[in-house]
Design a protein around this motif. Structure first.
Motif, PDB file in Angstrom:
ATOM      1  N   VAL A   1       1.007  -1.206  -0.079  1.00 24.04           N
ATOM      2  CA  VAL A   1       0.346   0.055  -0.353  1.00 24.04           C
ATOM      3  C   VAL A   1       0.807   1.133   0.021  1.00 24.04           C
ATOM      4  CG1 VAL A   1      -1.464   1.067   1.192  1.00 24.04           C
ATOM      5  CG2 VAL A   1      -1.490  -1.695   0.798  1.00 24.04           C
ATOM      6  N   PRO A   2       0.622   2.304  -0.957  1.00 17.64           N
ATOM      7  CA  PRO A   2       1.405   3.254  -1.577  1.00 17.64           C
ATOM      8  C   PRO A   2       1.170   4.497   0.303  1.00 17.64           C
ATOM      9  CG  PRO A   2      -0.046   3.661  -2.802  1.00 17.64           C
ATOM     10  CD  PRO A   2      -0.194   2.015  -2.406  1.00 17.64           C
ATOM     11  N   GLY A   3       2.944   4.861   0.641  1.00 15.05           N
ATOM     12  CA  GLY A   3       2.140   6.016   1.471  1.00 15.05           C
ATOM     13  C   GLY A   3       2.396   7.681   0.711  1.00 15.05           C
TER      14      GLY A   3
ATOM     15  N   PHE B   1       1.908  -2.302   4.933  1.00 19.24           N
ATOM     16  CA  PHE B   1       2.351  -1.366   5.090  1.00 19.24           C
ATOM     17  C   PHE B   1       1.079  -0.133   5.032  1.00 19.24           C
ATOM     18  CE2 PHE B   1       6.340  -2.498   2.028  1.00 19.24           C
ATOM     19  CZ  PHE B   1       7.348  -2.466   3.386  1.00 19.24           C
ATOM     20  N   GLY B   2      -0.288  -1.240   5.050  1.00 24.88           N
ATOM     21  CA  GLY B   2      -1.251  -0.081   5.275  1.00 24.88           C
ATOM     22  C   GLY B   2      -2.928  -1.272   5.271  1.00 24.88           C
ATOM     23  N   CYS B   3      -3.670   0.006   4.687  1.00 25.78           N
ATOM     24  CA  CYS B   3      -4.544  -0.907   4.397  1.00 25.78           C
ATOM     25  C   CYS B   3      -5.905  -0.240   3.392  1.00 25.78           C
ATOM     26  CB  CYS B   3      -6.026  -0.447   5.698  1.00 25.78           C
ATOM     27  SG  CYS B   3      -7.914  -1.852   5.056  1.00 25.78           S
ATOM     28  N   PRO B   4      -6.170  -1.677   2.455  1.00 21.25           N
ATOM     29  CA  PRO B   4      -6.511  -0.248   0.877  1.00 21.25           C
ATOM     30  C   PRO B   4      -8.479  -0.011   1.661  1.00 21.25           C
ATOM     31  CG  PRO B   4      -6.211  -2.830   0.987  1.00 21.25           C
ATOM     32  CD  PRO B   4      -6.367  -2.495   2.271  1.00 21.25           C
ATOM     33  N   SER B   5      -8.813   0.851   0.847  1.00 21.01           N
ATOM     34  CA  SER B   5      -9.758   2.026   0.904  1.00 21.01           C
ATOM     35  C   SER B   5     -10.865   1.045   1.067  1.00 21.01           C
ATOM     36  CB  SER B   5     -10.186   2.879   0.071  1.00 21.01           C
ATOM     37  OG  SER B   5     -10.436   2.488  -1.278  1.00 21.01           O
ATOM     38  N   ALA B   6     -12.552   1.200   1.490  1.00 24.02           N
ATOM     39  CA  ALA B   6     -13.147   0.360   1.776  1.00 24.02           C
ATOM     40  C   ALA B   6     -14.377  -0.010   0.851  1.00 24.02           C
ATOM     41  CB  ALA B   6     -14.591   0.655   3.020  1.00 24.02           C
ATOM     42  N   ALA B   7     -13.797   1.173  -0.724  1.00 20.70           N
ATOM     43  CA  ALA B   7     -13.954   0.728  -1.932  1.00 20.70           C
ATOM     44  C   ALA B   7     -13.405  -0.216  -2.692  1.00 20.70           C
ATOM     45  CB  ALA B   7     -14.277   1.917  -2.499  1.00 20.70           C
TER      46      ALA B   7
END
Length: 349
Positions: free
Chosen positions: A70-72, A122-128
């Motif tokens: 997941v990009p920062g 590295f993160g969480c994608p959006s719900a969409a």
């Protein structure tokens, strides 16, 4: 709701080791042996990702997954320019740049050409974004390092949590890498699994410091549905691990967390480069790309002092054997360890 790990013959998951070790052959071998292979797509273009997907499928692995970074956000150059100027006096460097790792294109590809599961680090994608992948038929796993991150992933729609403890080799999967957090000890795998089972009603895959069947059994006893192993597979012949990295695994060298090579905290074997650059700034992936040439040169020359030797704390237990044999051995060891534990007399006072 049943998830893929409920259908596995053995609760062993291959960690997605980007940057070289992950290969279609390793991924397929683990899945064919009854575990779950996960192919790393980090640092690959969408075209290279598609090629590796095709190569993995050609090996008829059964269910497998793909891992994305997941990009920062980009880091201002003034935060790392001094560090790179220091390195440039002794090492060849590349361009320090921000790169979203073909994020949007990879999501599009995996939506159009879905795999059984997509995992994220590295993160969480959006719900969409998660809903798009769900609609395509993919299960979603999110790497987390705390209860707070687990709740974010749960609320976004994740199906499974990969609980990465402090013992894990390679990059920390934290949603945000902040220098101010370095004063706090990261949670160990066992502690994190116990906290998660009490706080979040989702299946958990334990990751970090697990190298034997006894380690897998401990994770299962703590509440995990499966265990994810990375370092244990680094010396398998199917892995793309560099020779200098393989040779270092069996050495009794402590590991440490560092930002020296990539600008993001990661655990690797202590070497001269790590020890000489303890105050590397937070700047990922800019420093990662800048140090690419020096790491490539060190790998080519066999210099263990100037290459990122990512490894978990139990790295000395790594053995050289085919991945399928390793999965089968770990599975047998897990069963034996659980039976041994159950056979012990437990007295209540």
């Amino acid at each position: 709701m049943r998830v893929i790990i409920d259908e596995l013959r053995t609760p062993i998951v291959l960690a997605p080791m980007a940057g070289g070790p992950s290969t279609p052959e390793l991924t397929a071998a683990v899945s064919r042996a009854g575990g779950l292979g996960v192919l790393a797509a980090g640092y690959l273009t969408v075209a290279a990702t598609a090629e590796r997907l095709a190569a993995t499928r050609a090996l008829d692995p059964g269910p497998f997954g793909v891992n994305l970074f997941v990009p920062g956000a980009a880091t201002p150059a003034d935060r790392y320019a001094g560090y790179l100027a220091e390195l440039a006096r002794d090492f060849p460097l590349g361009e320090a740049r921000f790169d979203p790792d073909d994020w949007s294109a990879k999501l599009e590809r995996l939506t159009a050409d879905p795999v059984p599961l997509v995992s994220f680090t590295f993160g969480c994608p959006s719900a969409a974004e998660i809903e798009r992948l769900h609609a395509a038929g993919s299960e979603i796993w999110v790497t987390i390092t705390s209860v707070a991150e687990a709740r974010i992933a749960r609320d976004a729609g994740a199906d499974v949590l990969v609980a990465q403890g402090a013992e894990a080799g390679g990059h920390r999967g934290t949603f945000a890498d902040r220098a101010e957090d370095d004063v706090a000890d990261p949670l160990t795998t066992l502690a994190l699994v116990q906290l998660l089972t009490a706080a979040v009603d989702l299946p958990i895959v334990a990751a970090g410091g697990i190298a034997t069947g006894a380690g897998v059994a401990a994770a299962l006893a703590a509440g995990a549905a499966a265990a994810q192993l990375g370092t244990a597979f680094l010396d398998c012949p199917e892995a793309g691990t560099a020779r200098v990295h393989r040779d270092a695994l069996a050495l009794d060298i402590p590991t440490m967390l560092t930002r020296a090579f990539t600008g993001r905290r990661a655990r690797g074997l202590r070497n001269r480069f790590l020890l000489e650059h303890p105050d590397a700034p937070v700047a990922y992936p800019e420093i990662h790309y800048a140090t690419g040439p020096l790491r490539a040169a060190a790998r080519a020359s066999g210099s263990a002092d100037a290459v990122n030797l990512w490894a978990g704390q139990a790295h000395t237990l790594t053995s050289r054997e085919p991945a399928a044999d390793l999965v089968r051995r770990l599975s047998a060891e897990t069963k034996s360890a659980l039976e041994k534990a159950l056979s012990r007399r437990i007295q209540c006072y």
